[in-house]
Design a protein around this motif. Structure first.
Motif, PDB file in Angstrom:
ATOM      1  N   GLU A   1       1.911  -4.174   4.651  1.00  0.00           N
ATOM      2  CA  GLU A   1       1.102  -3.860   3.516  1.00  0.00           C
ATOM      3  C   GLU A   1       1.708  -2.977   2.444  1.00  0.00           C
ATOM      4  O   GLU A   1       2.712  -2.285   2.672  1.00  0.00           O
ATOM      5  CB  GLU A   1      -0.066  -2.673   4.070  1.00  0.00           C
ATOM      6  CG  GLU A   1      -0.712  -1.747   3.398  1.00  0.00           C
ATOM      7  CD  GLU A   1      -1.715  -2.449   2.554  1.00  0.00           C
ATOM      8  OE1 GLU A   1      -2.714  -2.821   3.027  1.00  0.00           O
ATOM      9  OE2 GLU A   1      -1.598  -2.489   1.347  1.00  0.00           O
ATOM     10  N   ASP A   2       1.405  -3.252   1.276  1.00  0.00           N
ATOM     11  CA  ASP A   2       2.418  -2.904   0.151  1.00  0.00           C
ATOM     12  C   ASP A   2       1.805  -1.291  -0.457  1.00  0.00           C
ATOM     13  O   ASP A   2       2.667  -0.743  -0.651  1.00  0.00           O
ATOM     14  CB  ASP A   2       2.306  -3.774  -0.980  1.00  0.00           C
ATOM     15  CG  ASP A   2       1.148  -3.854  -1.632  1.00  0.00           C
ATOM     16  OD1 ASP A   2       0.026  -3.694  -1.086  1.00  0.00           O
ATOM     17  OD2 ASP A   2       0.868  -4.139  -2.670  1.00  0.00           O
ATOM     18  N   ASN A   3       0.633  -1.318   0.020  1.00  0.00           N
ATOM     19  CA  ASN A   3      -0.082   0.157  -0.375  1.00  0.00           C
ATOM     20  C   ASN A   3       0.251   1.342   0.728  1.00  0.00           C
ATOM     21  O   ASN A   3      -0.137   1.175   1.718  1.00  0.00           O
ATOM     22  CB  ASN A   3      -1.433   0.154  -0.672  1.00  0.00           C
ATOM     23  CG  ASN A   3      -2.005   1.679  -1.248  1.00  0.00           C
ATOM     24  OD1 ASN A   3      -1.952   2.408  -0.661  1.00  0.00           O
ATOM     25  ND2 ASN A   3      -2.536   1.141  -2.346  1.00  0.00           N
ATOM     26  N   GLU A   4       1.040   2.233   0.032  1.00  0.00           N
ATOM     27  CA  GLU A   4       1.623   3.279   1.328  1.00  0.00           C
ATOM     28  C   GLU A   4       0.542   4.076   1.934  1.00  0.00           C
ATOM     29  O   GLU A   4       0.289   4.161   2.985  1.00  0.00           O
ATOM     30  CB  GLU A   4       2.566   4.316   0.513  1.00  0.00           C
ATOM     31  CG  GLU A   4       3.365   5.078   1.367  1.00  0.00           C
ATOM     32  CD  GLU A   4       4.435   5.902   0.639  1.00  0.00           C
ATOM     33  OE1 GLU A   4       4.352   5.846  -0.518  1.00  0.00           O
ATOM     34  OE2 GLU A   4       4.702   7.040   1.308  1.00  0.00           O
TER      35      GLU A   4
ATOM     36  N   ARG B   1      -1.067   1.767   4.319  1.00  0.00           N
ATOM     37  CA  ARG B   1      -0.519   1.745   5.640  1.00  0.00           C
ATOM     38  C   ARG B   1      -0.755   3.139   6.473  1.00  0.00           C
ATOM     39  O   ARG B   1      -0.655   3.089   7.742  1.00  0.00           O
ATOM     40  CB  ARG B   1       1.058   1.703   5.149  1.00  0.00           C
ATOM     41  CG  ARG B   1       1.525   0.574   4.751  1.00  0.00           C
ATOM     42  CD  ARG B   1       2.942   0.204   4.863  1.00  0.00           C
ATOM     43  NE  ARG B   1       3.901   1.103   4.401  1.00  0.00           N
ATOM     44  CZ  ARG B   1       4.222   1.139   3.062  1.00  0.00           C
ATOM     45  NH1 ARG B   1       4.016   0.124   2.648  1.00  0.00           N
ATOM     46  NH2 ARG B   1       5.044   1.902   2.512  1.00  0.00           N
TER      47      ARG B   1
ATOM     48  N   GLU C   1       6.584  -3.171   3.985  1.00  0.00           N
ATOM     49  CA  GLU C   1       5.770  -3.276   2.701  1.00  0.00           C
ATOM     50  C   GLU C   1       5.648  -4.756   1.882  1.00  0.00           C
ATOM     51  O   GLU C   1       4.893  -4.709   0.929  1.00  0.00           O
ATOM     52  CB  GLU C   1       6.552  -2.405   1.702  1.00  0.00           C
ATOM     53  CG  GLU C   1       8.006  -2.728   1.162  1.00  0.00           C
ATOM     54  CD  GLU C   1       9.128  -1.802   1.674  1.00  0.00           C
ATOM     55  OE1 GLU C   1       8.906  -1.246   2.765  1.00  0.00           O
ATOM     56  OE2 GLU C   1      10.187  -1.649   0.875  1.00  0.00           O
ATOM     57  N   ASP C   2       6.058  -5.503   2.512  1.00  0.00           N
ATOM     58  CA  ASP C   2       5.687  -7.032   1.969  1.00  0.00           C
ATOM     59  C   ASP C   2       5.968  -8.090   2.715  1.00  0.00           C
ATOM     60  O   ASP C   2       6.624  -8.115   3.806  1.00  0.00           O
ATOM     61  CB  ASP C   2       6.166  -7.056   0.571  1.00  0.00           C
ATOM     62  CG  ASP C   2       7.697  -7.350   0.411  1.00  0.00           C
ATOM     63  OD1 ASP C   2       8.258  -7.888   1.465  1.00  0.00           O
ATOM     64  OD2 ASP C   2       8.202  -6.773  -0.573  1.00  0.00           O
TER      65      ASP C   2
ATOM     66  N   ASP D   1      -1.626  -7.795   4.917  1.00  0.00           N
ATOM     67  CA  ASP D   1      -2.512  -7.734   3.561  1.00  0.00           C
ATOM     68  C   ASP D   1      -2.299  -9.166   2.861  1.00  0.00           C
ATOM     69  O   ASP D   1      -1.194  -9.987   3.258  1.00  0.00           O
ATOM     70  CB  ASP D   1      -1.598  -6.429   2.732  1.00  0.00           C
ATOM     71  CG  ASP D   1      -2.400  -6.342   1.389  1.00  0.00           C
ATOM     72  OD1 ASP D   1      -3.747  -6.792   1.371  1.00  0.00           O
ATOM     73  OD2 ASP D   1      -1.898  -5.846   0.658  1.00  0.00           O
TER      74      ASP D   1
ATOM     75  N   MET E   1       0.582  -8.836  -2.325  1.00  0.00           N
ATOM     76  CA  MET E   1       1.690  -8.097  -2.178  1.00  0.00           C
ATOM     77  C   MET E   1       2.778  -8.516  -3.247  1.00  0.00           C
ATOM     78  O   MET E   1       2.817  -9.921  -3.463  1.00  0.00           O
ATOM     79  CB  MET E   1       2.245  -8.067  -0.799  1.00  0.00           C
ATOM     80  CG  MET E   1       1.419  -7.517   0.161  1.00  0.00           C
ATOM     81  SD  MET E   1       1.944  -7.428   2.090  1.00  0.00           S
ATOM     82  CE  MET E   1       1.773  -9.358   2.364  1.00  0.00           C
ATOM     83  N   PRO E   2       3.474  -7.586  -3.656  1.00  0.00           N
ATOM     84  CA  PRO E   2       4.503  -8.063  -4.431  1.00  0.00           C
ATOM     85  C   PRO E   2       5.530  -8.819  -3.464  1.00  0.00           C
ATOM     86  O   PRO E   2       5.655  -9.005  -2.478  1.00  0.00           O
ATOM     87  CB  PRO E   2       5.294  -6.670  -4.994  1.00  0.00           C
ATOM     88  CG  PRO E   2       4.863  -5.674  -4.024  1.00  0.00           C
ATOM     89  CD  PRO E   2       3.857  -6.226  -3.457  1.00  0.00           C
ATOM     90  N   ARG E   3       6.561  -9.586  -4.577  1.00  0.00           N
ATOM     91  CA  ARG E   3       7.557 -10.649  -3.848  1.00  0.00           C
ATOM     92  C   ARG E   3       7.014 -11.631  -3.107  1.00  0.00           C
ATOM     93  O   ARG E   3       7.070 -12.860  -3.550  1.00  0.00           O
ATOM     94  CB  ARG E   3       8.681  -9.564  -3.035  1.00  0.00           C
ATOM     95  CG  ARG E   3       9.176  -8.751  -3.962  1.00  0.00           C
ATOM     96  CD  ARG E   3      10.623  -8.382  -3.626  1.00  0.00           C
ATOM     97  NE  ARG E   3      10.518  -7.857  -2.248  1.00  0.00           N
ATOM     98  CZ  ARG E   3      11.488  -7.811  -1.311  1.00  0.00           C
ATOM     99  NH1 ARG E   3      12.940  -8.142  -1.878  1.00  0.00           N
ATOM    100  NH2 ARG E   3      11.692  -7.190  -0.200  1.00  0.00           N
TER     101      ARG E   3
ATOM    102  N   ASN F   1       3.478 -12.973  -1.046  1.00  0.00           N
ATOM    103  CA  ASN F   1       2.152 -12.406  -0.506  1.00  0.00           C
ATOM    104  C   ASN F   1       1.709 -12.675   0.787  1.00  0.00           C
ATOM    105  O   ASN F   1       2.647 -13.668   1.592  1.00  0.00           O
ATOM    106  CB  ASN F   1       1.074 -13.063  -1.688  1.00  0.00           C
ATOM    107  CG  ASN F   1       0.846 -14.528  -1.477  1.00  0.00           C
ATOM    108  OD1 ASN F   1       0.919 -15.062  -0.516  1.00  0.00           O
ATOM    109  ND2 ASN F   1       0.606 -14.938  -2.626  1.00  0.00           N
TER     110      ASN F   1
END
Ligand code: ADP
Length: 673
Positions: free
Chosen positions: A555-558, A561, A579-580, A601, A604-606, A608
């Motif tokens: 999950e990218d959103n802290e 998480r 984080e991704d 998730d 996500m950046p980089r 998905n």
């Protein structure tokens, strides 16, 4: 053939020009004599050959298709043709092939020597006939062409009641239709006077027309255009009026100025009717578009009010909570209020999502066996607090149900009942009464039973003109900012759509100040004992079996998480975070641990969630590639679910995370292992 031996005949007919033959006027029509010309005509050389070819009978000399006609002519002649001579044309089929046209003058004679015979003189008229046929064909074509021309001219001209030819130079005009033989010319201005009379044309129209029809005006109007049209209303004898049109078309110009002009007058009543219809259609489309746009503006206003209100509460109570950090009781109170407001916000978002699913025809009903008696307690829970606060008298009666286990979509059923009960609670002032009754009645289809849900309140009621719009999206009786109640007017349209999808119906009765009744009728297939599924007997779970399971949370959103970790850890699950997708892959491959499940998730950046899942499923080591993956995503459309599954995930759950749903999914996936 003894007759042919009779030399004297030969002698007599030798000098006769053209073909000549004699045959018996009996049924056989046996040929007695034929001169050389006849023999040649039939493509033969000798008499023997000729007799053989024709079978020695006149019948053999005639084209089979013409025989009937020829025989008739013969019969007429025998029966006593006044001319005592018959003339007939027929085709012959000469021996060498082709067709010859024969002109035949037959003469019926009762002779002393031969008895009843025919003397026949024939001529080969093939060339003449072919010429005639060609000519006939040409004439026929010409006639067809002319007929077509006439018809097409007529159809144009007939659309006019009158056609005039006007000479703008000498100022004279002549009627050329319908009276085509009319040769009398009239002064054009006199013609106008005769035509535009108070009896004929409406007064106002008459004045306007006169101006337009003046030769100078016409001339000017037709300088740059080849035709002009003027509409006007003509009086009919029965005091009604008819829309007509004058069409002026230039037939001839000199130095750019019109000289000869054709004027056609026709009725345009049908055209006007059509134009009116189109205008009405356009107007109603415009009205609908305007209403839709107004509804959307109101919707946006309501939305911003309805989002802002709970958001205010969230922000305000978060602030208060922070200030009361040292008072756990007050802090808990703030958190509870934040939770309430968040629920309201969530419901709003769900409604908007549902509506867009409905508009895109994507709302689906997922049927499973379900206990109808479970619904109401759950719905009640959702409105319990408000009922309590408003001191409403709430009752529900399920005694009318015989078969409680049915195949239905429990989530959507709950949504329908929640929308209706929620509205009843919302729009019933304190102290009021709400009754929910469900009864079952038979249907005509085998295995299907009908269920009727009645939600009755003693609330504010709905005005009759709004009652008809109640199922239209974004419609609310009062602006929510005025009514002070939440909602954007999507609940009932969504409810109606769900009920429609379940092949049911919804009805409303309401009286302002007295209350409203909503009646939903739905057909459900009844679950027979053997079909009952164990999983539906299942009550609340403890999830104790999940304790100690290792989860990888991607999950990218802290913040997300943090929430997920805390909730999962409450149930004693062990959580690692990535984080991704990229980091997740790295952790999976490098870590010593074996993960039991991945919560993934999507956006996500980089890398998905879909890409990460595909990469994991593609790993050669089955310890990684077979780990159950649950999508946890803010993308909640059916299509997103399908994409998650097709990328290799085992299940799709939408955000915000409902911990019980996540744990139930984990339990199912891990048990299945
Ligand atoms: P919302 O409640 O979100 O505004 P709904 O589609 O559920 O949207 O309802 C639309 C409107 O219908 C409400 O705003 C209200 O004016 C009216 N309405 C619905 N149910 C009732 C009820 N039981 N009593 C009175 N009015 C109602």
């Amino acid at each position: 053939m003894e007759a042919i031996k009779k030399i004297e005949i030969e002698e007599i007919v030798k000098g006769i020009p053209g073909g000549f033959f004699i045959y018996y006027a009996n049924g056989e029509e046996e040929i007695i004599y034929a001169n050389q010309e006849v023999i040649y005509l039939y493509g033969c050389e000798t008499k023997r050959e000729f007799l053989e070819y024709t079978g020695g009978s006149f019948k053999g000399m005639v084209h089979p298709e013409d025989l009937e006609r020829v025989e008739k002519s013969i019969a007429d002649q025998i029966a006593g043709n006044p001319r005592n001579f018959d003339y007939v044309e027929y085709r012959a089929l000469p021996k060498g092939g082709g067709i010859k046209w024969i002109e035949d003058f037959g003469h019926f004679v009762k002779s002393d020597i031969y008895g009843e015979v025919f003397y026949v003189f024939i001529t080969d008229v093939t060339e003449k006939m072919e010429r005639n046929i060609k000519q006939k064909k040409r004439l026929m074509n010409l006639a067809i062409d002319q007929e077509l021309l006439r018809k097409s001219l007529e159809s144009t001209v007939y659309s006019f009641v009158k056609v005039y030819m006007i000479n703008l130079r000498d100022g004279y005009s002549r009627e050329i239709y319908p009276d085509i033989s009319n040769e009398e010319s009239k002064r054009y201005t006199d013609a106008i006077d005769t035509y535009i009379t108070p009896e004929n044309v409406m007064e106002e129209e008459g004045k306007r027309l006169r101006k337009l029809l003046q030769p100078e005006h016409l001339c000017q109007a037709l300088v740059e255009r080849d035709s002009v049209e003027y509409r006007y209303r003509r009086r009919l004898t029965d005091s009604t009026v008819e829309w007509c049109m004058m069409v002026f078309t230039v037939s001839d110009r000199e130095k750019g100025l019109p000289v000869t002009v054709t004027l056609g007058i026709r009725s345009i009543e049908k055209l006007i009717q059509k134009e009116n219809q189109q205008r009405l259609l356009l107007e109603s489309a415009f009205m609908r578009a305007r209403q839709a746009s107004e509804a959307k503006t109101i919707f946006l206003a309501n939305m911003s009010h309805d989002i802002r209100t709970p958001m205010n509460a969230v922000v305000g109570f978060a602030e208060l909570g922070l200030r009361h950090g040292d008072d756990p009781e007050k802090m808990r109170e703030c958190l509870r209020k934040i939770q309430d407001s968040s629920q309201i916000l969530l419901r709003l978002i769900d409604d908007i999502l549902d509506m867009s699913r409905i508009e895109a025809d994507r709302l689906q009903i997922e049927v499973e066996s379900y206990d109808l008696l479970e619904i109401m307690p759950q719905v009640y829970q959702m409105v319990e607090k408000e009922i309590h606060d408003k001191e409403l008298n709430f009752s529900y009666d399920f005694s009318g149900i015989k078969d409680r286990m049915v195949f239905c979509d429990p989530t959507r059923m709950k949504q329908v009942l929640y929308n209706l009960v929620g509205n009843a609670v919302k729009f019933t002032p304190g102290g009021g009464k709400i009754d929910v009754r469900i009864r079952q009645y038979e249907s005509l289809s085998y295995g299907i039973e009908n269920y009727e849900f009645v939600i009755q309140d003693t609330g504010i009621g709905i005005a009759p003109d709004f009652l008809s719009k109640i199922f239209i999206p974004f419609e609310r009786e009062k602006n929510s900012t005025v009514s002070g109640s939440f909602g954007v007017g999507l609940g009932l349209p969504i409810t109606k759509n769900i009920v429609d999808l379940m092949n049911g119906s919804i009805e409303t009765e309401s009286e302002v100040g007295k209350g409203s009744t909503f009646i939903v009728r739905l057909p459900f297939q009844v679950v027979r004992e053997t079909e009952e599924h164990e999983e539906h007997v299942q009550v609340k779970q403890s999830f104790s079996g999940l304790a100690g399971k290792q989860v990888l949370l991607v999950e990218d959103n802290e913040l997300n998480r943090e929430i997920a970790r805390e909730l999962l850890e409450e149930y004693h699950l062990l959580v690692d975070e990535a984080e991704d997708g990229d980091v997740a892959l790295e952790i999976l491959q490098k870590s010593e641990k074996e993960y039991d499940v991945i919560l993934m998730d999507i956006q996500m950046p980089r890398m998905n969630g879909y890409q990460a899942t595909k990469a994991i499923r593609g790993l050669s080591d089955s310890r990684f590639s077979e780990i159950p993956i649950i999508a946890l995503s803010a993308n909640a459309f059916e299509e997103d679910k399908r994409m998650a599954i097709s990328s290799g995930m085992n299940q799709h759950l939408s955000k915000p995370m409902d911990i019980e749903k996540v744990l139930t999914a984990m339990q199912r996936l891990l048990d299945a292992e």
